[in-house]
Write a protein that holds these residues in place. Structure first.
Motif, PDB file in Angstrom:
ATOM      1  N   GLU A  29       0.827  -1.208   0.000  1.00  0.00           N
ATOM      2  CA  GLU A  29       0.000   0.000   0.000  1.00  0.00           C
ATOM      3  C   GLU A  29       0.863   1.261   0.000  1.00  0.00           C
ATOM      4  O   GLU A  29       0.558   2.240  -0.680  1.00  0.00           O
ATOM      5  CB  GLU A  29      -0.914   0.009   1.223  1.00  0.00           C
ATOM      6  CG  GLU A  29      -1.960  -1.096   1.220  1.00  0.00           C
ATOM      7  CD  GLU A  29      -2.737  -1.160   2.522  1.00  0.00           C
ATOM      8  OE1 GLU A  29      -2.281  -0.527   3.507  1.00  0.00           O
ATOM      9  OE2 GLU A  29      -3.772  -1.832   2.562  1.00  0.00           O
ATOM     10  N   GLU A  30       1.963   1.208   0.752  1.00  0.00           N
ATOM     11  CA  GLU A  30       2.815   2.394   0.917  1.00  0.00           C
ATOM     12  C   GLU A  30       3.741   2.629  -0.278  1.00  0.00           C
ATOM     13  O   GLU A  30       3.923   3.772  -0.714  1.00  0.00           O
ATOM     14  CB  GLU A  30       3.657   2.232   2.182  1.00  0.00           C
ATOM     15  CG  GLU A  30       4.609   3.386   2.457  1.00  0.00           C
ATOM     16  CD  GLU A  30       5.468   3.131   3.682  1.00  0.00           C
ATOM     17  OE1 GLU A  30       6.520   3.791   3.803  1.00  0.00           O
ATOM     18  OE2 GLU A  30       5.104   2.275   4.509  1.00  0.00           O
ATOM     19  N   LEU A  31       4.309   1.559  -0.828  1.00  0.00           N
ATOM     20  CA  LEU A  31       5.384   1.694  -1.809  1.00  0.00           C
ATOM     21  C   LEU A  31       4.953   1.411  -3.247  1.00  0.00           C
ATOM     22  O   LEU A  31       5.662   1.793  -4.172  1.00  0.00           O
ATOM     23  CB  LEU A  31       6.535   0.754  -1.436  1.00  0.00           C
ATOM     24  CG  LEU A  31       7.145   0.967  -0.044  1.00  0.00           C
ATOM     25  CD1 LEU A  31       8.142  -0.139   0.286  1.00  0.00           C
ATOM     26  CD2 LEU A  31       7.826   2.334   0.022  1.00  0.00           C
ATOM     27  N   MET A  32       3.838   0.731  -3.444  1.00  0.00           N
ATOM     28  CA  MET A  32       3.326   0.399  -4.763  1.00  0.00           C
ATOM     29  C   MET A  32       4.407  -0.220  -5.662  1.00  0.00           C
ATOM     30  O   MET A  32       4.778   0.330  -6.701  1.00  0.00           O
ATOM     31  CB  MET A  32       2.737   1.636  -5.426  1.00  0.00           C
ATOM     32  CG  MET A  32       1.547   2.214  -4.674  1.00  0.00           C
ATOM     33  SD  MET A  32       0.245   0.980  -4.354  1.00  0.00           S
ATOM     34  CE  MET A  32      -0.258   0.602  -6.015  1.00  0.00           C
ATOM     35  N   PRO A  33       4.930  -1.394  -5.281  1.00  0.00           N
ATOM     36  CA  PRO A  33       5.954  -2.051  -6.098  1.00  0.00           C
ATOM     37  C   PRO A  33       5.358  -2.631  -7.378  1.00  0.00           C
ATOM     38  O   PRO A  33       4.145  -2.832  -7.475  1.00  0.00           O
ATOM     39  CB  PRO A  33       6.452  -3.176  -5.177  1.00  0.00           C
ATOM     40  CG  PRO A  33       5.237  -3.518  -4.351  1.00  0.00           C
ATOM     41  CD  PRO A  33       4.534  -2.204  -4.110  1.00  0.00           C
ATOM     42  N   TYR A  88      -2.813  -5.722 -10.155  1.00  0.00           N
ATOM     43  CA  TYR A  88      -1.766  -5.444 -11.147  1.00  0.00           C
ATOM     44  C   TYR A  88      -0.357  -5.668 -10.594  1.00  0.00           C
ATOM     45  O   TYR A  88       0.611  -5.677 -11.347  1.00  0.00           O
ATOM     46  CB  TYR A  88      -1.894  -3.997 -11.640  1.00  0.00           C
ATOM     47  CG  TYR A  88      -2.139  -3.009 -10.525  1.00  0.00           C
ATOM     48  CD1 TYR A  88      -1.097  -2.477  -9.780  1.00  0.00           C
ATOM     49  CD2 TYR A  88      -3.441  -2.630 -10.196  1.00  0.00           C
ATOM     50  CE1 TYR A  88      -1.339  -1.595  -8.747  1.00  0.00           C
ATOM     51  CE2 TYR A  88      -3.696  -1.755  -9.156  1.00  0.00           C
ATOM     52  CZ  TYR A  88      -2.640  -1.236  -8.439  1.00  0.00           C
ATOM     53  OH  TYR A  88      -2.878  -0.380  -7.398  1.00  0.00           O
ATOM     54  N   VAL A  89      -0.221  -5.836  -9.272  1.00  0.00           N
ATOM     55  CA  VAL A  89       1.098  -6.112  -8.694  1.00  0.00           C
ATOM     56  C   VAL A  89       1.451  -7.577  -8.951  1.00  0.00           C
ATOM     57  O   VAL A  89       0.671  -8.479  -8.654  1.00  0.00           O
ATOM     58  CB  VAL A  89       1.111  -5.820  -7.181  1.00  0.00           C
ATOM     59  CG1 VAL A  89       2.453  -6.228  -6.570  1.00  0.00           C
ATOM     60  CG2 VAL A  89       0.850  -4.337  -6.930  1.00  0.00           C
ATOM     61  N   LYS A  90       2.626  -7.813  -9.495  1.00  0.00           N
ATOM     62  CA  LYS A  90       3.059  -9.181  -9.787  1.00  0.00           C
ATOM     63  C   LYS A  90       3.747  -9.768  -8.555  1.00  0.00           C
ATOM     64  O   LYS A  90       4.532  -9.078  -7.894  1.00  0.00           O
ATOM     65  CB  LYS A  90       4.012  -9.194 -10.980  1.00  0.00           C
ATOM     66  CG  LYS A  90       3.372  -8.677 -12.250  1.00  0.00           C
ATOM     67  CD  LYS A  90       4.373  -8.665 -13.396  1.00  0.00           C
ATOM     68  CE  LYS A  90       3.718  -8.158 -14.675  1.00  0.00           C
ATOM     69  NZ  LYS A  90       4.668  -8.122 -15.806  1.00  0.00           N
TER      70      LYS A  90
END
Length: 213
Positions: free
Chosen positions: A46-50, A77-79
């Motif tokens: 949530e904080e870093l949006m990798p 969409y986060v892998k």
């Protein structure tokens, strides 16, 4: 091209350090954060949006499988690539069912880590035949509805079947005598038409609909 943003989640500091040492050698990966359990994984996502999360399976507080399921619900969409010391196909398949798109065994050579993650980041990682076999076993038995009419063109249907047969983009291009770029375009269109996100879901769809021999 901007580097891919990587979040490392593992309860062992030495494991995190080892992964960091591998990836810091390459300019196309940027490590944006690290955590030691599933709850931290959710918070840091949530904080870093990798772009990619490297997630251990066995961790205290919340394991990687539960964290993967929750993250994919909120951030599809986060892998997520599961990392583990186990090469047990059961662990692998469980991770894929929770939403993970990849799986790495920790004792792989560092060069293979890089090659895999680079291909994974670019959506070029093929599904292994072992994964396809497990998906076949798990989902075909649940198939009760008749196959729906596919919205795909003849060429897209060909590409779908080859993806579900565990071929890479390069192998598909060679088999169909088309460029890899064309394969990627077909794959993008197939995912869009079927409202799916990745190769794992495509394979599940192909078997559920009885499209595979």
């Amino acid at each position: 091209m901007q580097p891919f943003r990587i979040l490392i989640i593992d309860d062992h500091s030495q494991a995190r350090e080892g992964i960091r040492d591998i990836l810091e050698e390459y300019e196309d990966f940027l490590i944006v954060g690290e955590g030691k359990n599933g709850e931290e994984a959710i918070h840091l996502t949530e904080e870093l949006m990798p772009d990619i999360i490297l997630m251990d399976i066995q961790m205290p507080v919340m394991d990687g499988l539960e964290a993967t399921k929750r993250i994919k619900l909120q951030f599809p969409y986060v892998k997520i690539v599961m990392i583990t010391v186990s090469d047990d196909i059961t662990d692998l398949f469980d991770a894929l069912k929770k939403g993970a798109q990849g799986y790495l065994v920790k004792n792989l050579q560092s060069e293979l880590w890089y090659e895999y993650l680079q291909a994974f980041a670019l959506d070029e990682v093929p599904m292994s035949k072992e994964i396809a076999f497990q998906i076949l076993k798990d989902f075909v038995k649940n198939k009760s509805e008749p196959a729906e009419k596919t919205p795909l063109s003849a060429r897209e249907f060909e590409v779908l079947k080859l993806v579900a047969s565990a071929l890479s983009n390069k192998e598909i291009s060679e088999k169909l005598f088309i460029s890899e770029h064309t394969v990627k375009s077909h794959l993008k269109n197939i995912l869009s038409k079927l409202h799916l996100d990745n190769r794992v879901q495509l394979t599940k769809y192909a078997y559920q609909q009885g499209l595979m021999d």
